[in-house]
Design an enzyme around this catalytic site. Sequence first.
Site, short mmCIF file in Angstrom:
data_model
loop_
_atom_site.label_atom_id
_atom_site.label_comp_id
_atom_site.label_asym_id
_atom_site.label_seq_id
_atom_site.Cartn_x
_atom_site.Cartn_y
_atom_site.Cartn_z
N HIS A 1 87.00 28.51 27.58
CA HIS A 1 85.76 28.31 26.80
C HIS A 1 85.67 26.90 26.22
O HIS A 1 85.29 26.72 25.07
CB HIS A 1 85.67 29.35 25.69
CG HIS A 1 85.49 30.74 26.21
ND1 HIS A 1 84.28 31.22 26.64
CD2 HIS A 1 86.38 31.75 26.42
CE1 HIS A 1 84.43 32.48 27.07
NE2 HIS A 1 85.69 32.82 26.95
N ASP B 1 91.00 33.63 24.65
CA ASP B 1 90.48 34.74 25.44
C ASP B 1 90.05 34.24 26.81
O ASP B 1 89.78 33.05 27.01
CB ASP B 1 89.28 35.39 24.74
CG ASP B 1 88.20 34.38 24.42
OD1 ASP B 1 88.54 33.27 23.95
OD2 ASP B 1 87.01 34.67 24.63
N GLU B 2 89.99 35.17 27.73
CA GLU B 2 89.41 34.95 29.05
C GLU B 2 89.88 33.68 29.75
O GLU B 2 89.08 32.87 30.21
CB GLU B 2 87.87 34.94 28.96
CG GLU B 2 87.30 36.26 28.49
CD GLU B 2 85.79 36.31 28.55
OE1 GLU B 2 85.26 37.19 29.23
OE2 GLU B 2 85.13 35.45 27.91
N VAL B 3 91.20 33.50 29.80
CA VAL B 3 91.71 32.41 30.63
C VAL B 3 91.52 32.84 32.08
O VAL B 3 92.02 33.89 32.49
CB VAL B 3 93.19 32.13 30.32
CG1 VAL B 3 93.75 31.12 31.30
CG2 VAL B 3 93.32 31.63 28.88
#
Lengths: 591, 587
Positions: free
Chosen positions: A275, A346-348
Amino acid sequence: MVRSHTSISNVVALIFFLVLLIIPSVQSTTATTIDVWPKPRLLRWAPLHQLSLLSPSFTIASPYDHPHLSSAVSRYLTLIKTEHHLPSSVNNPLTATSSPPPPPSPPLQSLHIFIHRLHAPLHHGVNESYTLHVPNDRPTANLTAETPWGAMRGLETFSQLVWGRPSRVPVGVYVWDDPIFPHRGLLLDTSRNYYGVGDIMRTIYAMSANKMNVFHWHITDSPSFPLNLPSEPGLAAKGSYGDDMQYSPDDVKKIVEFGLDHGVRVIPEIDSPGHTGSWAEAYPEIVTCANMFWWPAESKWEDRLAAEPGTGQLNPLNPKTYQVFKNVISDVVKMFPEPFFHAGADEVTPGCWKTDPTIQSFLSNGGSLSQVLEKFVNETFPYIVSLHRTVIYWEDVLLDGVVKVDSSILDPKYTILQTWNNGPNNTKKIVDAGYRAIVSSADYYYLDCGHGGFLGNDSQYDQLVGSDTVSNGGSWCAPFKTWQTIYNYDITYGLSEEKATLVLGGEVALWSEQADPTVLDSRLWPRASAMAEALWSGNRDETGKKRYAEATDRLNEWRHRMVSRGIGAEPIQPLWCVRNPGMCNAVHASI
Amino acid sequence: MPHGSVIPAIILIFSLFILKLCIASVASAGGGGNGINVWPKPRIMSWTTQPRANLLSPSFAISSPKHFYLSSAANRYLKLIKNEHHQPLVTPSLINITTSSSSALHTLFITVESLLTPLQHGVNETYTLSIPADASIANLTAHTVWGAMRGLETFSQLVWGKPNLLVASGLYVWDSPLFAHRGLILDTSRNYYGVDDILRTIKAMSFNKMNVFHWHITDSHSFPLVLPSEPDLAAKGSYGHDMQYSPDDVKKIVEFGLTHGVRVLPEIDSPGHTGSWAEAYPEIVTCANKFWWPAESNWTNRLASEPGTGHLNPLNPKTYKILKNVINDVVNLFPEAFYHAGADEIIPGCWKADSTIQSFLSNGGTLSQLLEKFVGSTLPYIVFFNRTVVYWEDVLLDDNVNVRPSFLPKEHTILQTWNNGPNNTKRIIDAGYRAIVSSSEFYYLDCGHGDFLGNDSQYDQLQPSSSANNGGSWCGPFKTWQTIYDYDITYGLSEEEAKMVLGGEVALWSEQADPKVLDVRLWPRTSAMAETLWSGNRDEETGIKRYAQATDRLNEWRYRMVSRGVGAEPIQPLWCLRNPGMCNTVH
């Protein structure tokens, strides 16, 4: 000035409360209620149900030299004297006809505040309890609290007790109150779309009206970097949506101070290493896969570059990443006094890192993506901790199916994990691993869900008959979370009493793919109020039964009051339902 | 006065000629490529030169024929054009900007062929707008003043810039709606909306070239309309004195509609949805103020489809006395030639609660006969006032309570569909009636926010069940702008049958809506229908649905509406608009 006989006054309060309970009660007039949102833990109104006028010269006596408390006192005094709330429901003391009318009490002249620990800072776990006594035999009410922050909660309660023109207040009222969960938050994403400082302050103001205490500010993300940092001015200069869509250090100071005046902590989140596409505008060399199409045609979902449009992840193998990152952390810590720091994680997304040649060679030499993430966390986590911060990460850092770190590198003493997937299951995984948890389950607490997908060129909406994919409207976290869905969620479901103590509380979240200032209030309120009550005093009545049915009328009323206070909360029912209590209920299990 | 078919033919020939010119010269405009966009997209918008912009003279003026409503509109647009200073989020590209102030555009000339044509269903809204390159004069030509208003809106969207105003030039627009009826329903009974909220909505409709404000004024929950002959209905049935519409309010709204080219079509729903009438006349309403769905009873025995019970009693002569007073007042207040009489959701249980109806039924009568009696007593009365009656489809298609077609003269009746998507539209057409489409699966803007009932245990679950999949909203999920945009309201009909479809209306029912959420619920999703019904949802050349390219245009248009004071909701992060195509899906 600091009073230290804490335990004595608590005992006095308890005795007083017991006396009230013992007083032989007349038939309880169930039709007459006092509505305070969130409902206090204990509220007793002496059976005569007397009302007093609020004296035109009513004052709040607070002998303390405390800038934030003083600010709150003068704010509430103005509100109390000018609000003149007119209840819309029929079972309110103002509109209820009780016969015979109770004897008039003398006008209430003042509210006296007593605080035991004036200098308790606004930190996680600070004591927010208060007792409020509005007697029916003298014109002075008392508000007693451990800390200024508890006093602010009591002031809010008192303000909700006052209605009408001229202003009236119920007397013979005793309130004891204390939150069940210390962390009652709201997450706002200011990267996908920008919100003005005024919008953020109005949100904090509304939070304080709901006794919420944490504004989790998801400041940056891939779409934009609106935070102007003295050491890294290029990030906002190049990565924000424009000069008029940035937060200056002065803006931040204003927001943080406003939070303190309202008993609301401001926790900054600088999401990384994922992100971070917006960082590439200033530093393309430290961001992998920036500005690429998020999910290339003909490729599998596993090969996407990001979970949604807006690609880019910090490159853990580039030393410059840490140089920039540490400047960012250092600035943020200076701007935000709050001891919690949210570092994201988050969300690598594997596909994004795999586009980078240095990472490619690291992987082809036997390295793993999880090792890449561990390198990043090892380089950054101790640094944040060294600045006296507790680090909050999204659960992914430990629970992601593909890219995650070993728990040995996240000291539970300095780490809190915020859950968003799999409802109670992941909360349990987190506390079982020994970490404290903040609950933001997307199934219950995501306020943006249910408005369909935001992608362009989406053929799923071109169908004449609703298919399976469209049955939830195409929103990944659909359906829309109604206020009841939020209200009823038990964030410690399935945990032992001891494990439940590791759950600090919860946060509703507004991600801004389809939100910006025009919809802010209606997306947040009154649904955030539902969580606020569930985390403050619970979602069950004295019998242990979920109280969503009776909460409906109270929330309706509270929504109307919030609207009159300048918060554009959405309606939950026709006004007819408020006027005809119970008539809009369901009595069947499902329709 | 009527020009018959000669003028359209000339226009068509002319436009085809222009079209040929365009194809010969440059690519047609409006592909989204250069950032010059009009919403709804015009039928033909073509550059006569390379795309360019001219200065708008500081003394720019609109020369309009004298006409009460058009002059008002021209003044309004002149102010908008001069003050808006729209700054596109994506700067128009490929534009040669003429900076010589000597050739700045200083006049828009409006020519209207038939000044006296009233605003009514099917009125000609065609216009042509010609803004020659580097010329000081532009021309707007229309058959009617209402078409001229559409052209003014188009012109206003072609102006942008700060501090200097620019206007697209070297541009030719020919425009005409595909569907004559492009409407929006607002329910002002379940929750009240102020007059200003309604005016703002009509203004926003005119920005989107919509032309029918269908005002669902009354229902079971409140009766906000103050009627001179029946003042008690509002006095006792409204939510309060501050939540009523006076005759002056109505006049203001109707006049505002006329100055914006928007018809105001009143709906007085009956015989169902009339609980609020019982506050003044309990004797004419069956089952009023009862609990809507008694415990332990089947759904078929409910008294209403949702809380708020009450049906007018067709067997009580007083019903017609009151109703005729109401109709009489309403036709006096609303000049509109359509009158919506409701007739949806007749609930057997409610009528069965009445003793006179019980004996009628036990003597062999049917509920459908009751409805026929009601329709037979009221429709001719409405028609007598030169009104075409719009009913909800239920009156003919309901499974239990319906009337025979003989009670509904086709020349005086239009049916509005809301169930079963294209299927019911077809049933209406097959029965020989004209249709207005408000399919709840596509056009109901309130759906997808869960149910509004209290004490609803379905939301107390740890594992979302299938009933919660659509969020518990009977018409869930939420209708995205794409869902609305992509719907073809004449799907499955022959070309001849399709002509019976007058158009469509999006609907905002107000169980969970009031002024706080009005703009965000309506816009920009209503804009999606507005374009589809105006110029279609397909690419002119390929015939492929154009939702992909519409995304960027709608994004831009949403921001422009916000700056015009309409609180439309965002459909994407700003990032998507700045990075065209990057937020698409290709799967």
